[in-house]
Design a protein around this motif. Structure first.
Motif, PDB file in Angstrom:
ATOM      1  N   PRO A 169      -5.010 -22.803  16.784  1.00 46.07           N
ATOM      2  CA  PRO A 169      -5.445 -22.747  15.388  1.00 46.07           C
ATOM      3  C   PRO A 169      -6.160 -24.035  14.992  1.00 46.07           C
ATOM      4  N   GLY A 170      -7.270 -23.882  14.300  1.00 46.11           N
ATOM      5  CA  GLY A 170      -8.080 -25.032  13.893  1.00 46.11           C
ATOM      6  C   GLY A 170      -9.258 -25.303  14.812  1.00 46.11           C
ATOM      7  N   ASP A 171      -9.221 -24.777  16.045  1.00 45.01           N
ATOM      8  CA  ASP A 171     -10.360 -24.966  16.958  1.00 45.01           C
ATOM      9  C   ASP A 171     -11.589 -24.259  16.409  1.00 45.01           C
ATOM     10  N   LYS A 172     -12.746 -24.867  16.630  1.00 45.37           N
ATOM     11  CA  LYS A 172     -14.027 -24.249  16.270  1.00 45.37           C
ATOM     12  C   LYS A 172     -14.711 -23.831  17.565  1.00 45.37           C
ATOM     13  N   ILE A 173     -14.952 -22.538  17.710  1.00 49.76           N
ATOM     14  CA  ILE A 173     -15.556 -22.024  18.931  1.00 49.76           C
ATOM     15  C   ILE A 173     -16.687 -21.071  18.572  1.00 49.76           C
ATOM     16  N   GLU A 174     -17.480 -20.725  19.583  1.00 48.88           N
ATOM     17  CA  GLU A 174     -18.529 -19.717  19.411  1.00 48.88           C
ATOM     18  C   GLU A 174     -18.291 -18.613  20.420  1.00 48.88           C
ATOM     19  N   VAL A 175     -18.378 -17.360  19.953  1.00 49.74           N
ATOM     20  CA  VAL A 175     -18.175 -16.210  20.819  1.00 49.74           C
ATOM     21  C   VAL A 175     -19.395 -15.301  20.752  1.00 49.74           C
ATOM     22  N   CYS A 176     -19.589 -14.516  21.806  1.00 51.68           N
ATOM     23  CA  CYS A 176     -20.685 -13.551  21.815  1.00 51.68           C
ATOM     24  C   CYS A 176     -20.250 -12.319  22.591  1.00 51.68           C
ATOM     25  N   ALA A 177     -21.040 -11.255  22.494  1.00 52.32           N
ATOM     26  CA  ALA A 177     -20.772 -10.009  23.221  1.00 52.32           C
ATOM     27  C   ALA A 177     -22.099  -9.466  23.730  1.00 52.32           C
ATOM     28  N   PRO A 178     -22.122  -8.800  24.892  1.00 54.97           N
ATOM     29  CA  PRO A 178     -23.370  -8.263  25.423  1.00 54.97           C
ATOM     30  C   PRO A 178     -23.932  -7.168  24.522  1.00 54.97           C
ATOM     31  N   PRO A 179     -25.263  -7.056  24.418  1.00 48.58           N
ATOM     32  CA  PRO A 179     -25.876  -6.075  23.502  1.00 48.58           C
ATOM     33  C   PRO A 179     -25.416  -4.642  23.730  1.00 48.58           C
ATOM     34  N   GLU A 180     -25.141  -4.255  24.990  1.00 49.27           N
ATOM     35  CA  GLU A 180     -24.721  -2.875  25.245  1.00 49.27           C
ATOM     36  C   GLU A 180     -23.312  -2.593  24.752  1.00 49.27           C
ATOM     37  N   ARG A 181     -22.551  -3.636  24.432  1.00 46.91           N
ATOM     38  CA  ARG A 181     -21.199  -3.452  23.920  1.00 46.91           C
ATOM     39  C   ARG A 181     -21.107  -3.708  22.414  1.00 46.91           C
ATOM     40  N   VAL A 182     -22.223  -4.063  21.796  1.00 48.20           N
ATOM     41  CA  VAL A 182     -22.295  -4.168  20.334  1.00 48.20           C
ATOM     42  C   VAL A 182     -22.988  -2.900  19.845  1.00 48.20           C
ATOM     43  N   LEU A 183     -22.240  -1.991  19.225  1.00 46.93           N
ATOM     44  CA  LEU A 183     -22.792  -0.716  18.783  1.00 46.93           C
ATOM     45  C   LEU A 183     -23.182  -0.823  17.321  1.00 46.93           C
ATOM     46  N   VAL A 184     -24.384  -0.331  17.002  1.00 45.58           N
ATOM     47  CA  VAL A 184     -24.930  -0.476  15.658  1.00 45.58           C
ATOM     48  C   VAL A 184     -25.018   0.900  15.006  1.00 45.58           C
ATOM     49  N   TYR A 185     -24.452   0.996  13.803  1.00 40.94           N
ATOM     50  CA  TYR A 185     -24.417   2.241  13.051  1.00 40.94           C
ATOM     51  C   TYR A 185     -25.041   2.041  11.671  1.00 40.94           C
ATOM     52  N   GLY A 186     -25.347   3.159  11.020  1.00 44.93           N
ATOM     53  CA  GLY A 186     -25.854   3.088   9.662  1.00 44.93           C
ATOM     54  C   GLY A 186     -24.823   2.534   8.709  1.00 44.93           C
ATOM     55  N   PRO A 187     -25.261   2.067   7.542  1.00 43.64           N
ATOM     56  CA  PRO A 187     -24.356   1.382   6.609  1.00 43.64           C
ATOM     57  C   PRO A 187     -23.484   2.304   5.782  1.00 43.64           C
ATOM     58  N   GLY A 188     -23.586   3.616   5.982  1.00 45.05           N
ATOM     59  CA  GLY A 188     -22.815   4.534   5.147  1.00 45.05           C
ATOM     60  C   GLY A 188     -21.389   4.746   5.589  1.00 45.05           C
ATOM     61  N   GLY A 189     -21.029   4.274   6.801  1.00 42.15           N
ATOM     62  CA  GLY A 189     -19.685   4.517   7.321  1.00 42.15           C
ATOM     63  C   GLY A 189     -18.675   3.547   6.790  1.00 42.15           C
ATOM     64  N   GLU A 190     -17.408   3.752   7.203  1.00 42.87           N
ATOM     65  CA  GLU A 190     -16.333   2.849   6.825  1.00 42.87           C
ATOM     66  C   GLU A 190     -16.428   1.583   7.657  1.00 42.87           C
ATOM     67  N   THR A 191     -16.274   0.436   7.035  1.00 47.21           N
ATOM     68  CA  THR A 191     -16.361  -0.831   7.757  1.00 47.21           C
ATOM     69  C   THR A 191     -15.022  -1.405   8.100  1.00 47.21           C
ATOM     70  N   GLY A 192     -13.985  -0.991   7.431  1.00 48.50           N
ATOM     71  CA  GLY A 192     -12.671  -1.551   7.703  1.00 48.50           C
ATOM     72  C   GLY A 192     -12.509  -2.963   7.199  1.00 48.50           C
ATOM     73  N   GLU A 193     -13.481  -3.472   6.424  1.00 50.29           N
ATOM     74  CA  GLU A 193     -13.380  -4.846   5.937  1.00 50.29           C
ATOM     75  C   GLU A 193     -12.479  -4.927   4.715  1.00 50.29           C
TER      76      GLU A 193
END
Length: 334
Positions: free
Chosen positions: A310-334
């Motif tokens: 806790p408290g560490d500052k890091i940077e993370v990434c994910a490969p484009p094929e594993r980042v799925l992009v959907y339209g904005p009308g769905g549930e975000t869970g935020e």
């Protein structure tokens, strides 16, 4: 569904899973439509004439009857001759490894053993279809894993046709030949475990299949099936899974698809990455589950091999094929 297939009905409480199962069993009347088995309509038949076996969440065993008599109850109702009944009950008890407990009352058995009695009772009648309503939800984690394997083994060895209700995506993935994802009484997706796991049709299915990060973000650019989503401290290139218009979209990412970006791993503003401050770390053996927050206040969930605190500052990434992009009308869970 096809004969010999294992179908899992997957969804949250109240989505209609158990209602669908009870309609198949004849325990609830249909409000519309019909149910057919091969070329025969069966929704007009009473439950006892459908020839289905059912395994309930709470086992539904008779506490005053021995294991043997519980298993043989359906055969007795069908007036199966005593010699055949004994033989079939013995076979079922052997299959679920309960022969030595045949004369005990259910109250003297563990939860896992009681569930195996319920399964034996369902299969001993040689049903055309086995219906299971969240049969493992009352068991502890270790027993759930053991019984999951047992159910799949019995399904394969006996050539059963099974409809299985669960809210647990891991259970559905492990057991089913095909998964039916339900939401509010409607089917959102039907597919093999691999199809539903890797290519959910919308953000609702994605969220249910473990894409815990559902982030509504501004769209920086789009080229074919690739889209770049970005805001201060965050840049993601993803694969478009659902067509959309406008300047925002939802990125769906599994926690285990993230990796830590090494320091100096590219020019600022040109590389994909999410800068987070680690807030919560959970030990999961070889990995840690991390909850971090971006500079704009977004919560990000990761599973990482690196040890962080806790408290560490890091940077993370994910490969484009594993980042799925959907339209904005769905549930975000935020």
């Amino acid at each position: 569904m096809r004969g010999g297939e294992f179908i899992a009905l997957l969804g949250p409480s109240g989505c209609g899973k158990s209602t669908a199962l009870n309609c198949l069993a004849g325990l609830l009347p249909l409000s519309g439509g019909s149910i057919w088995l091969d070329d025969r309509r069966i929704d007009t038949l009473p439950p006892e004439r459908r020839g289905f076996g059912m395994v309930f969440q709470n086992y539904a065993l008779f506490p005053h009857l021995s294991v043997r008599r519980n298993v043989g109850f359906g055969l007795a109702i069908r007036k199966v001759p005593k010699d055949e009944m004994r033989r079939r009950v013995d076979e079922a008890l052997k299959l679920v490894e309960l022969t030595e407990h045949a004369d005990k009352l259910p109250g003297r058995l563990s939860g896992g053993q009681q569930q195996r009695v319920a399964i034996a009772r369902a299969i001993v009648i040689r049903p055309r279809l086995v219906l299971m309503d969240e049969p493992l939800s009352n068991l502890d984690a270790k027993l759930r894993l053991q019984m999951r394997t047992e159910i799949r083994r019995l399904h394969q060895s006996l050539g059963l046709t099974t409809v299985y209700v669960t809210h647990d995506q891991e259970e559905a993935l492990a057991l089913a030949d095909r998964i039916v994802v339900l939401r509010a009484g409607r089917v959102d997706q039907v597919g093999t475990p691999e199809e539903v796991y890797t290519d959910p049709v919308n953000t609702y299915v994605a969220g249910f299949m473990g894409y815990r990060n559902l982030l509504r973000l501004p769209v920086a650019s789009r080229s074919g099936d690739r889209a770049v989503l970005a805001e201060p401290g965050l840049r993601l290139t993803g694969t478009v899974r659902e067509e959309f218009t406008g300047d925002t979209a939802i990125a769906a990412i599994r926690p285990d698809d993230f990796r830590v970006v090494p320091e100096g791993g590219g020019s600022e503003g040109e590389r994909d990455g999410i800068r987070i401050t680690v807030e919560v770390v959970e030990f999961h053996g070889r990995e840690v589950a991390v909850e971090g927050v971006t500079e704009t206040g977004r919560v990000i969930h990761c599973r990482l091999a690196e040890r962080v605190a806790p408290g560490d500052k890091i940077e993370v990434c994910a490969p484009p094929e594993r980042v799925l992009v959907y339209g904005p009308g769905g549930e975000t869970g935020e």
